[in-house]
Design a protein around this motif. Structure first.
Motif, PDB file in Angstrom:
ATOM      1  N   GLY A 153     -26.703  30.901   4.453  1.00 48.90           N
ATOM      2  CA  GLY A 153     -26.894  30.991   3.004  1.00 48.90           C
ATOM      3  C   GLY A 153     -27.358  32.355   2.590  1.00 48.90           C
ATOM      4  N   MET A 154     -28.685  32.578   2.613  1.00 38.82           N
ATOM      5  CA  MET A 154     -29.220  33.832   2.108  1.00 38.82           C
ATOM      6  C   MET A 154     -28.847  35.029   2.982  1.00 38.82           C
ATOM      7  SD  MET A 154     -30.514  33.037  -0.716  1.00 38.82           S
ATOM      8  CE  MET A 154     -31.375  34.543  -1.150  1.00 38.82           C
ATOM      9  N   ASP A 155     -28.678  34.819   4.290  1.00 36.63           N
ATOM     10  CA  ASP A 155     -28.230  35.929   5.134  1.00 36.63           C
ATOM     11  C   ASP A 155     -26.794  36.312   4.794  1.00 36.63           C
ATOM     12  OD1 ASP A 155     -27.528  33.381   6.327  1.00 36.63           O
ATOM     13  OD2 ASP A 155     -26.737  34.529   8.015  1.00 36.63           O
ATOM     14  N   VAL A 156     -25.993  35.304   4.410  1.00 34.98           N
ATOM     15  CA  VAL A 156     -24.618  35.584   3.966  1.00 34.98           C
ATOM     16  C   VAL A 156     -24.642  36.364   2.661  1.00 34.98           C
ATOM     17  CG1 VAL A 156     -22.458  34.520   3.198  1.00 34.98           C
ATOM     18  CG2 VAL A 156     -23.696  33.549   5.143  1.00 34.98           C
ATOM     19  N   VAL A 157     -25.572  35.994   1.780  1.00 39.75           N
ATOM     20  CA  VAL A 157     -25.740  36.725   0.518  1.00 39.75           C
ATOM     21  C   VAL A 157     -26.031  38.191   0.804  1.00 39.75           C
ATOM     22  CG1 VAL A 157     -27.217  36.997  -1.501  1.00 39.75           C
ATOM     23  CG2 VAL A 157     -26.498  34.712  -0.795  1.00 39.75           C
ATOM     24  N   LYS A 158     -26.991  38.440   1.682  1.00 40.87           N
ATOM     25  CA  LYS A 158     -27.389  39.814   2.012  1.00 40.87           C
ATOM     26  C   LYS A 158     -26.217  40.607   2.590  1.00 40.87           C
ATOM     27  CE  LYS A 158     -31.049  42.309   4.520  1.00 40.87           C
ATOM     28  NZ  LYS A 158     -30.253  43.137   5.425  1.00 40.87           N
TER      29      LYS A 158
ATOM     30  N   ILE B 230     -15.388  43.927  -7.014  1.00 41.74           N
ATOM     31  CA  ILE B 230     -16.786  43.531  -6.851  1.00 41.74           C
ATOM     32  C   ILE B 230     -17.024  42.140  -7.433  1.00 41.74           C
ATOM     33  CG2 ILE B 230     -19.136  44.088  -7.583  1.00 41.74           C
ATOM     34  CD1 ILE B 230     -18.445  47.011  -7.225  1.00 41.74           C
ATOM     35  N   VAL B 231     -16.405  41.832  -8.575  1.00 38.87           N
ATOM     36  CA  VAL B 231     -16.531  40.491  -9.154  1.00 38.87           C
ATOM     37  C   VAL B 231     -16.058  39.438  -8.157  1.00 38.87           C
ATOM     38  CG1 VAL B 231     -15.584  38.940 -10.888  1.00 38.87           C
ATOM     39  CG2 VAL B 231     -16.434  41.160 -11.578  1.00 38.87           C
ATOM     40  N   ASP B 232     -14.943  39.708  -7.485  1.00 42.23           N
ATOM     41  CA  ASP B 232     -14.425  38.762  -6.493  1.00 42.23           C
ATOM     42  C   ASP B 232     -15.371  38.610  -5.312  1.00 42.23           C
ATOM     43  OD1 ASP B 232     -12.198  38.425  -8.060  1.00 42.23           O
ATOM     44  OD2 ASP B 232     -10.927  39.792  -6.919  1.00 42.23           O
ATOM     45  N   SER B 233     -16.160  39.660  -5.030  1.00 43.91           N
ATOM     46  CA  SER B 233     -17.039  39.649  -3.857  1.00 43.91           C
ATOM     47  C   SER B 233     -18.385  38.982  -4.116  1.00 43.91           C
ATOM     48  CB  SER B 233     -17.273  41.083  -3.359  1.00 43.91           C
ATOM     49  OG  SER B 233     -16.053  41.716  -3.023  1.00 43.91           O
ATOM     50  N   ILE B 234     -18.795  38.874  -5.379  1.00 46.87           N
ATOM     51  CA  ILE B 234     -20.135  38.348  -5.667  1.00 46.87           C
ATOM     52  C   ILE B 234     -20.131  36.856  -5.975  1.00 46.87           C
ATOM     53  CG2 ILE B 234     -20.980  40.575  -6.494  1.00 46.87           C
ATOM     54  CD1 ILE B 234     -20.656  39.553  -9.348  1.00 46.87           C
ATOM     55  N   GLY B 235     -18.960  36.247  -6.049  1.00 43.98           N
ATOM     56  CA  GLY B 235     -18.900  34.822  -6.374  1.00 43.98           C
ATOM     57  C   GLY B 235     -19.649  33.964  -5.364  1.00 43.98           C
ATOM     58  N   ASP B 236     -19.362  34.161  -4.059  1.00 45.04           N
ATOM     59  CA  ASP B 236     -20.037  33.377  -3.017  1.00 45.04           C
ATOM     60  C   ASP B 236     -21.537  33.646  -2.954  1.00 45.04           C
ATOM     61  OD1 ASP B 236     -17.796  32.003  -2.335  1.00 45.04           O
ATOM     62  OD2 ASP B 236     -17.319  33.184  -0.554  1.00 45.04           O
ATOM     63  N   PRO B 237     -21.982  34.929  -2.992  1.00 44.53           N
ATOM     64  CA  PRO B 237     -23.431  35.152  -2.994  1.00 44.53           C
ATOM     65  C   PRO B 237     -24.155  34.461  -4.142  1.00 44.53           C
ATOM     66  CG  PRO B 237     -22.307  37.198  -2.470  1.00 44.53           C
ATOM     67  CD  PRO B 237     -21.246  36.205  -2.838  1.00 44.53           C
ATOM     68  N   ILE B 238     -23.604  34.551  -5.346  1.00 44.83           N
ATOM     69  CA  ILE B 238     -24.262  33.907  -6.492  1.00 44.83           C
ATOM     70  C   ILE B 238     -24.284  32.395  -6.305  1.00 44.83           C
ATOM     71  CG2 ILE B 238     -24.085  33.474  -8.965  1.00 44.83           C
ATOM     72  CD1 ILE B 238     -23.041  36.292  -9.309  1.00 44.83           C
ATOM     73  N   MET B 239     -23.193  31.839  -5.791  1.00 42.73           N
ATOM     74  CA  MET B 239     -23.147  30.390  -5.563  1.00 42.73           C
ATOM     75  C   MET B 239     -24.239  29.965  -4.577  1.00 42.73           C
ATOM     76  SD  MET B 239     -20.211  28.070  -3.771  1.00 42.73           S
ATOM     77  CE  MET B 239     -20.699  28.734  -2.170  1.00 42.73           C
ATOM     78  N   HIS B 240     -24.413  30.719  -3.483  1.00 42.30           N
ATOM     79  CA  HIS B 240     -25.445  30.395  -2.499  1.00 42.30           C
ATOM     80  C   HIS B 240     -26.827  30.436  -3.129  1.00 42.30           C
ATOM     81  CE1 HIS B 240     -23.268  29.901   1.225  1.00 42.30           C
ATOM     82  NE2 HIS B 240     -22.601  31.026   1.040  1.00 42.30           N
ATOM     83  N   ILE B 241     -27.088  31.445  -3.964  1.00 44.98           N
ATOM     84  CA  ILE B 241     -28.410  31.583  -4.566  1.00 44.98           C
ATOM     85  C   ILE B 241     -28.688  30.443  -5.545  1.00 44.98           C
ATOM     86  CG2 ILE B 241     -29.898  33.072  -5.952  1.00 44.98           C
ATOM     87  CD1 ILE B 241     -28.251  35.455  -4.921  1.00 44.98           C
ATOM     88  N   VAL B 242     -27.696  30.089  -6.367  1.00 41.94           N
ATOM     89  CA  VAL B 242     -27.863  28.992  -7.330  1.00 41.94           C
ATOM     90  C   VAL B 242     -28.093  27.673  -6.589  1.00 41.94           C
ATOM     91  CG1 VAL B 242     -26.688  27.627  -9.096  1.00 41.94           C
ATOM     92  CG2 VAL B 242     -26.563  30.122  -9.176  1.00 41.94           C
ATOM     93  N   ARG B 243     -27.328  27.447  -5.537  1.00 38.28           N
ATOM     94  CA  ARG B 243     -27.526  26.222  -4.750  1.00 38.28           C
ATOM     95  C   ARG B 243     -28.916  26.212  -4.113  1.00 38.28           C
ATOM     96  NH1 ARG B 243     -22.075  24.195  -2.132  1.00 38.28           N
ATOM     97  NH2 ARG B 243     -23.488  23.459  -0.549  1.00 38.28           N
TER      98      ARG B 243
END
Length: 703
Positions: A522-527, A412-425
């Motif tokens: 971005g956010m759709d990728v996060v979702k 799960i840690v490996d999977s949340i890196g990109d979502p968090i990056m998108h949200i911070v950006r």
């Protein structure tokens, strides 16, 4: 590049990536302080030395060359202390180190993907060389203590003290004619009388080709400006492998004394030549092993610390361990629940099974704890994102990290890196105001703040990204959704509905495309990424105050606590963390809406009632509301009541994925997350509570 041994390559990648993480943290912290401590300087020197040696062993020459030049740079800083770098030059040093880190990371990605390494490193190499010249103008940044042995002593004619030693690609051939073409190009820049070259007879003597191939082609200039201009001709010439800028010292009346070990350590080595073990100086050989050293553990004087024994294990082995433990749990349940034992009085057997259950529970806990890692590694990477975007967008912002020690399953840690990056950006680009003046006018601190936090709540982890920026402009967002056909101009939308448009594929509020946003990605990728690991995404915002994006993610995807329920002859598992309450109700407790749908009132709100036997068309299920039980469920923004026959009890279950061919039937969209094997050998379907509700609304015409 075939290394001949995959395990060696994996070790190289693991070690180097760890060193780069450590290096990034050190440089980020140093930039905030606008200086490097002696400890930082020594650590960076050791990291570069380690990467250089490892890359040379793997024959990754471009990596080795850049690491070598960076090591040379910090050898000078280490010898003379950080004071050798004027304060005006320190921003350039930080930027140069970040560029070097980015180069290393890009090369690591190419190696991991089996792609060839970048060979054109002239630009970065020249930046490092130039910086070395700035902090040590009297020392030659590319001059090697061993160059005389490997390439012959460099000498120039009197009056031409500024030299370039050029090396052509190995095996390129006709080195003398290539040198002549280089001379012709430089004559157009400097004139014939302002430089000399060695060997001189390159036009008519083909024997000079072998000399140039072995020792390089030497160009010497009257002044440094001409040499700097000539570098452009050198870098633009074909087949040039590397070059060295060398400043010739004034003639000395007597031979200089032999260099000390410290001086030899600080003397750079030719960029393209790997250094043999025999050539290493005693000071360099004393460098610690390559294993990354945590920055926080550096101060050890007068303090005794417990030494931990750590071992790196391939994640696939942990996956296999979890699978085996899951099978043990299932087998233990099958034995203790065997119908052959019903009605038998087996006191000793019962006592043994209790002990076995205790041990299997402990085995589960231990196997899962092996996979749990802190989110600090992912969180720390966001510091670099904020730092780079502040510079590129000319904004002022800081990142505050909370709950870095929160542990989550490694997958799960490996999977949340990109979502968090998108949200911070997204917070940096859309949230934080463009100028400090705007923030001051709004009564805010001129420096924006983004808070990235994590915390546990039972069986899931809550990750929030909160900024104190301008928030969501609801009117602008709704108008953009209407233009894109996502919303109807004739319908009223709540703030919650408008925020959900931000999660729609292809949606962006930016009017132009930048390197950070505007493409609708971005956010759709996060979702999607968060939902793929069983999590949910919600957004809240207050105009002028900021925006908060919340991720609710399960701690692990392998084993979960579930409530077994029955509907007719079928058994289903509902994740415990989705259950709020369960009730025995009567028909009088239910009300009906205009469409005939059933509603249950609880705590002042009405919740739709979904009958599971009707939705899945299960025969034999109970139809009278008094005969069954109502379960109040929540998942993200969805909250409803599920009617089932009865509760069978809570159980820790092993999550099994469904066969891949079932994906074509949109199983997940129908509210099915997976399955598990019960103690009696039967299969229980695990419900995806969020998608189950959406599927019910779709089938009943609710949406």
């Amino acid at each position: 590049m075939d290394t001949g041994n995959d395990s060696i390559l994996e070790a190289f990648l693991y070690e180097t990536n760890g060193l780069l993480e450590q290096l990034d943290s050190i440089v980020l912290a140093a930039e905030q302080e606008d200086t490097f401590s002696d400890e930082d300087i020594n650590t960076i020197f050791r990291i570069m030395h380690t990467i250089k040696g490892s890359a040379a062993m793997m024959e990754f020459n471009s990596l080795m060359t850049i690491a070598h030049r960076a090591e040379d740079m910090f050898a000078i800083i280490r010898e003379k202390s950080i004071s050798v770098v004027p304060e005006a030059l320190r921003p350039e040093l930080f930027d140069l180190l970040f560029q070097t880190i980015d180069f290393f990371r890009s090369q690591m990605e190419q190696i991991e993907n089996g792609q060839p390494l970048t060979q054109n490193i002239d630009s970065l190499q020249q930046k490092i060389n130039s910086f070395i010249e700035q902090i040590s103008p009297n020392a030659s940044p590319d001059k090697s203590a061993s160059s005389g042995a490997s390439q012959g002593a460099v000498s120039s004619e009197p009056g031409f003290p500024y030299c370039l030693q050029v090396f052509f690609d190995e095996g390129c051939g006709m080195e003398n004619l290539r040198a002549l073409m280089l001379v012709t190009s430089i004559q157009e820049i400097c004139g014939e009388s302002d430089f000399s070259f060695e060997p001189a007879d390159v036009e008519h003597n083909s024997a000079t080709a072998a000399q140039i191939a072995e020792s390089g082609f030497l160009l010497c200039f009257r002044n440094q400006t001409d040499r700097d201009n000539a570098i452009h001709a050198v870098t633009g010439a074909g087949a040039v492998r590397t070059y060295q800028a060398i400043d010739q010292p004034a003639p000395a009346p007597a031979p200089a004394p032999a260099p000390t070990p410290a001086a030899v350590a600080a003397a750079p080595v030719p960029a393209a030549q790997p250094v043999s073990a025999a050539a290493e100086t005693p000071q360099i050989e004393k460098a610690p092993p390559a294993a990354p050293v945590p920055a926080a553990a550096a101060k050890t004087e007068g303090v005794s610390h417990h030494k931990e024994s750590l071992i790196s294990v391939n994640l696939s082995k942990l996956d296999h361990l979890a699978a085996v433990v899951g099978e043990i749990v299932i087998t233990e349940s099958m034995i203790t629940s065997s119908p052959d034992l019903k009605g038998l009085k087996l006191d000793a057997f019962t006592k043994s099974t209790r002990q076995l259950r205790k041990l299997t529970d402990e085995l589960q806990d231990v196997s899962m704890s092996l996979r749990m890692v802190p989110v600090s590694g992912t969180f720390q990477k966001m510091n670099r994102i904020v730092r780079d975007m502040c510079k590129k967008l000319n904004k002022q912002a800081r990142l505050t990290l909370v709950g870095e020690d929160t542990e989550v399953d490694k997958t799960i840690v490996d999977s949340i890196g990109d979502p968090i990056m998108h949200i911070v950006r997204n917070s940096m680009d859309h949230g934080i105001e463009c100028t400090a003046e705007e923030r001051i006018a709004a009564g805010k601190d001129p420096v924006g703040e983004i808070i990235l936090s994590a915390r546990h709540t039972g069986s899931e982890v809550i990750i929030e990204v909160k900024d104190d920026g301008q928030g969501v402009n609801y009117e602008k967002t709704l108008n953009k959704a209407i233009r894109q056909g996502l919303a109807s101009p004739d319908r009223e939308y709540s703030h919650k509905d408008i925020l959900n448009f931000l999660l729609a594929p292809g949606f962006s509020t930016n009017t132009e495309v930048t390197e950070f946003s505007g493409r609708g990605v971005g956010m759709d990728v996060v979702k999607k990424n968060v939902e793929d690991i069983g999590g949910t995404v919600t957004i809240s915002s207050e105009p002028g105050k900021g925006m908060t994006t919340t991720l609710k993610i399960p701690l692990t995807m392998a084993i979960m606590n579930g409530m077994e329920v029955s509907v007719g002859p079928s058994t289903f598992t509902i994740p415990i963390h989705n259950i709020r309450q369960s009730f025995k109700v009567t028909s009088a407790d239910l009300t009906h809406d205009a469409a005939g749908g059933e509603l249950f009132k609880r705590m002042g709100s009405f919740y739709p009632v979904i009958r599971m036997n009707e939705l899945y068309q299960i025969e034999g299920g109970r139809s009278n509301i008094e005969d069954g039980i109502l379960i109040w469920l929540e998942a993200g923004e969805s909250s409803y009541c599920l009617f089932v026959d009865e509760l069978l009890g809570e159980q820790q279950v092993v999550v099994k994925p469904l066969p891949a061919y079932l994906n074509s039937f949109n199983i997940k969209q129908r509210g099915i997350a997976g399955c598990t094997i019960l103690g009696d050998g039967n299969i229980s379907i695990i419900l995806d509570v969020g998608n189950f509700y959406l599927s019910a609304l779709e089938q009943t015409g609710g949406i």
